[in-house]
Design a protein around this motif. Structure first.
Motif, mmCIF file in Angstrom:
data_model
loop_
_atom_site.group_PDB
_atom_site.id
_atom_site.type_symbol
_atom_site.label_atom_id
_atom_site.label_comp_id
_atom_site.label_asym_id
_atom_site.label_seq_id
_atom_site.Cartn_x
_atom_site.Cartn_y
_atom_site.Cartn_z
ATOM 1 N N GLU A 175 0.667 -1.236 0.151
ATOM 2 C CA GLU A 175 0.175 0.007 -0.068
ATOM 3 C C GLU A 175 1.085 1.270 0.004
ATOM 4 O O GLU A 175 0.682 2.228 0.614
ATOM 5 N N SER A 183 -1.040 4.503 -0.633
ATOM 6 C CA SER A 183 -2.523 4.916 -0.286
ATOM 7 C C SER A 183 -2.542 5.943 0.611
ATOM 8 O O SER A 183 -3.768 6.496 0.855
ATOM 9 N N PRO A 236 -4.282 12.402 -4.005
ATOM 10 C CA PRO A 236 -4.343 11.870 -5.293
ATOM 11 C C PRO A 236 -3.290 12.187 -6.427
ATOM 12 O O PRO A 236 -2.769 11.425 -7.296
ATOM 13 N N ARG A 273 0.077 10.862 -5.633
ATOM 14 C CA ARG A 273 -0.156 9.524 -5.934
ATOM 15 C C ARG A 273 0.023 9.080 -7.079
ATOM 16 O O ARG A 273 0.897 8.345 -7.665
ATOM 17 N N SER A 306 -2.277 -3.375 -3.326
ATOM 18 C CA SER A 306 -3.294 -2.069 -3.432
ATOM 19 C C SER A 306 -4.623 -2.408 -3.109
ATOM 20 O O SER A 306 -5.094 -3.675 -3.378
ATOM 21 N N HIS A 307 -5.303 -1.645 -2.713
ATOM 22 C CA HIS A 307 -7.019 -1.824 -2.924
ATOM 23 C C HIS A 307 -7.686 -1.014 -3.713
ATOM 24 O O HIS A 307 -8.762 -0.911 -4.033
ATOM 25 N N ASP A 308 -6.737 -0.206 -4.762
ATOM 26 C CA ASP A 308 -7.399 0.708 -5.813
ATOM 27 C C ASP A 308 -7.122 0.192 -6.868
ATOM 28 O O ASP A 308 -6.101 -0.129 -7.710
ATOM 29 N N ASP A 348 -8.089 1.304 -10.222
ATOM 30 C CA ASP A 348 -7.260 2.382 -11.312
ATOM 31 C C ASP A 348 -5.648 2.053 -11.088
ATOM 32 O O ASP A 348 -5.025 2.037 -12.015
ATOM 33 N N GLU A 349 -5.241 2.252 -9.912
ATOM 34 C CA GLU A 349 -3.735 1.848 -9.615
ATOM 35 C C GLU A 349 -3.349 0.870 -9.961
ATOM 36 O O GLU A 349 -2.351 0.696 -10.514
#
Length: 354
Positions: free
Chosen positions: A192, A195, A199, A202, A224-226, A228-229
């Motif tokens: 992470e 995170s 934005p 990032r 990651s939990h995103d 898009d990333e």
């Protein structure tokens, strides 16, 4: 040239509780995470994980909170011991390492970039950056050149004598990346790592990582939990839910062919035009068809950029280029079809409703 496996996980299970080994039989018989907790007061962290991570690739392991992604990455360097299974790093079974060999692997083969930076507040930026080499016994005079080089590469030239409290979050994470690079370890574990950042910062850090990876070709495991990333960074994407791998593969393929209702839900709000690449929907190049094309696009261009180039004309076809070679064709009708859910996704949604 065939890629070399850097990390291989085989039949990995992790159960938390007073007697985890005795719970394995229940899990093997199909007991769920919820049932194991309610009936036996044990937590199923990971269940039958099988993943190959290749040298020079970025493998992104993603999922929602509680999916097991951080638990999994901490097995690679045995910060967490598995209940059962195998962990192979560069052809060696990590579970067979004694304390000395394990310490050597952590110092020389793997570096780690943390979510909350993990910088020592009483050390300068230079000292934090050279920490891995200092732990090995390298003098400051010997690691300084490497540390300064990587600080410059991550955009922190001239700030080596500052202390962490004098830096923003994005700057601190740049120090974390420089520290991992100064260690010269071939494997980078990034839990992470971005995170906690705003934005825009990032996005800058993601771009920096991709820029460095083009040159360094390290084995990177990114948690990651995103989504898009994950789609931006991953060569190989692994999606976890409740400690189980729901789907893994090339990110573009997962977007076009989700194999589970959970994945369908996960990708439902994604701007497909912005993340899908031309190479994922093109057909093989044909000289006859190429005579009718309206221009050229890159294999890694987004569908959004092709839509812009076509000015909305669905009758156009483009030649797809990669490394100066004609590799395919993409027509706007196929492109538009790719923007709506695939039959695989629709099938998954039908199963969910039934």
């Amino acid at each position: 040239m065939e890629k070399q496996k850097s990390i291989s996980i085989r039949n990995l299970y992790k159960i938390f509780g007073g007697n985890p080994a005795s719970m394995l039989e229940h899990v093997h018989q199909g007991m769920s995470k919820r049932e194991l907790l309610h009936q036996h007061d044990h937590v199923l962290g990971l269940s039958d994980i099988n993943i190959d991570m290749y040298a020079g690739d970025i493998t992104v392991i993603m999922g929602l909170s509680g999916s097991g992604k951080s638990t999994l990455v901490r097995h690679f360097n045995r910060l967490i011991e598995p209940t059962s299974g195998e962990i192979w790093v560069d052809g060696e079974n990590v579970l067979e390492f004694n304390e000395d060999r394990l310490r050597e692997m952590r110092r020389l083969q793997m570096s780690m970039v943390f979510q909350h930076f993990a910088l020592f507040p009483h050390r300068t930026v230079l000292e934090n950056t050279g920490l891995a080499q200092a732990v090995r016994g390298t003098s400051a005079a010997d690691y300084e050149k490497d540390a300064l080089k990587w600080l410059e590469r991550v955009g922190l030239k001239g700030q080596d004598q500052q202390y962490p409290h004098q830096m923003s979050g994005g700057m601190k994470q740049r120090v974390g990346i420089a520290r991992a690079l100064t260690s010269n370890a071939p494997i980078m574990l990034m839990d992470e790592a971005f995170s906690a950042l705003d934005p825009l910062i990032r996005t800058d850090m993601q771009d920096l990582l991709l820029e460095l990876q083009k040159e360094l070709q390290k084995t990177i495991v990114f948690i990651s939990h995103d989504l898009d990333e994950a789609l931006k960074l991953a060569d190989h994407l692994v999606i976890l839910k409740d400690g189980i791998v729901v789907q893994q593969g090339e990110p573009q393929d997962i977007l076009l062919h989700p194999n589970d209702p959970y994945i369908v839900d996960f990708i439902s709000d994604i701007n497909r035009a912005r993340v899908l690449r031309v190479r994922s929907i093109m057909t093989p190049f044909s000289e006859n068809a190429a005579a009718k094309t309206s221009g050229e696009v890159g294999a890694d261009d987004t569908l959004e950029s092709v839509i812009s180039k076509s000015e909305g004309d669905v009758g156009q076809t483009f030649t797809v280029m990669k490394d100066g070679q004609k590799v395919g064709l993409v027509d706007m009708k196929t492109l538009v079809q790719a923007l709506v859910p695939t039959s695989a996704a629709e099938g998954g949604m039908r199963k969910q409703k039934s």
